[in-house]
Design an enzyme around this catalytic site. Sequence first.
Site, PDB file in Angstrom:
ATOM      1  N   GLY A 110      49.227  29.733  46.546  1.00 52.93           N
ATOM      2  CA  GLY A 110      48.558  30.741  46.175  1.00 52.93           C
ATOM      3  C   GLY A 110      49.709  31.940  45.759  1.00 52.93           C
ATOM      4  N   HIS A 111      48.883  33.263  45.046  1.00 55.60           N
ATOM      5  CA  HIS A 111      50.081  34.222  44.712  1.00 55.60           C
ATOM      6  C   HIS A 111      50.573  35.424  45.291  1.00 55.60           C
ATOM      7  CE1 HIS A 111      47.992  32.830  40.466  1.00 55.60           C
ATOM      8  NE2 HIS A 111      48.505  31.773  41.569  1.00 55.60           N
ATOM      9  N   GLY A 112      49.861  35.166  47.042  1.00 58.40           N
ATOM     10  CA  GLY A 112      51.505  35.877  47.938  1.00 58.40           C
ATOM     11  C   GLY A 112      49.925  36.825  48.504  1.00 58.40           C
TER      12      GLY A 112
END
Length: 393
Positions: A239-241
């Site tokens: 994911g992107h955090g």
Amino acid sequence: MAKLILISWIVVFTLLALFSISNAGNTVNVMKYGAKPDGKSDSTQAFVKAWVAVCNSAQAVTMYVPQGRFVIKAVEFRGPCKSKINVQIDGTIVAPADYRALGNTGNWILFIKVNRVTVNGGTLDGRGAGFWNCRKSGNNCPEGARSITFNWANDIKISGLTSINSQAAHLVINGCNNVMVQNVRLNAPDQSPNTDGIHVQTSTGVTITGTTIKTGDDCVSIGPGTRNLWMERIQCGPGHGVSIGSLGKVANEAGVQNITLINSAFTGSDNGLRIKSWARPTNSFVSNVVYQNIQMRNVENPIIIDQNYCPNNQGCPHQTSGVKITGVTYKNVQGTSASKVAVTFDCSPTRPCTGIKLQDVKLSYLNTDARSTCKNSGGSTSGISMPDSCLKK
């Protein structure tokens, strides 16, 4: 004596029977209205009718989805309702096989203007693969549907829910107060576009705990107007955090404040702790953010503030961000970076970041020292500092 015992047992069984009947009367099974658990039949109207029944109940009531696979199209569960509602899902709610069936609604399952609603258990299968392929092909596609959305709702609890393969975001909390999200699992492939795990905006008093998120966009995205958000025991990756922003796209925008993330881990994600804002003038702000006891495992950007967000270089070149970022604390953040630069503070020259605190940060890259970069950022450092801090005091 024996006769007395017999009478006592008769009384007990009678009370249990009455209790059972009472409980049955307070449960509305979607199958009663024609929903079919065969994974093929359209059960949308059955769900709508069941909702009308529970919404109009004068007593606390349960809307029950039994085991099986129930196909429904875009559906709206609207309030206000008369009493508390528990939506108990033991089965799987499935989106139509043809992604175009959800059209441009933007939402698949929408709860709107409801209060005191609990959604417990079950699985949502958004069947997003066809929609993602359309997006990747560049064809003319619908906008995509968020799997489950709460708009302008209060006193909400979402517990034990699993969401897989959402077309767009899995769970959206918008304009809400007092929301508890616990023990949910949100899964989509790491290359699935815009499949944010949880998106929160214009909401106060949201708690997210014990959640596992594997997706193709932000694990948690935090939009304008979010206040008093508490997150703990989040497992993120891929994911992107956990991202605050992007903020500052418009000139007049509500700020973000009192955000806490503790006791969480990021594994193989593109970002860890991220704050991003458009490089445009705005009155938006970020204040009082705490990240504590965070573990990083091979994360591309473990700590990053990016105030020069300008996708496709459209609408923001040669401008600077007006988002004021102040009071951001990173305490006991440890682990490994997938890139040489583990800490990035790329702040606005017109609105420098202030009050950043680094305490016991220990991040390495391939078993060697990592680096940090700072622009227009000031604060303090204490305890362990790896990589070496570049903050201006």
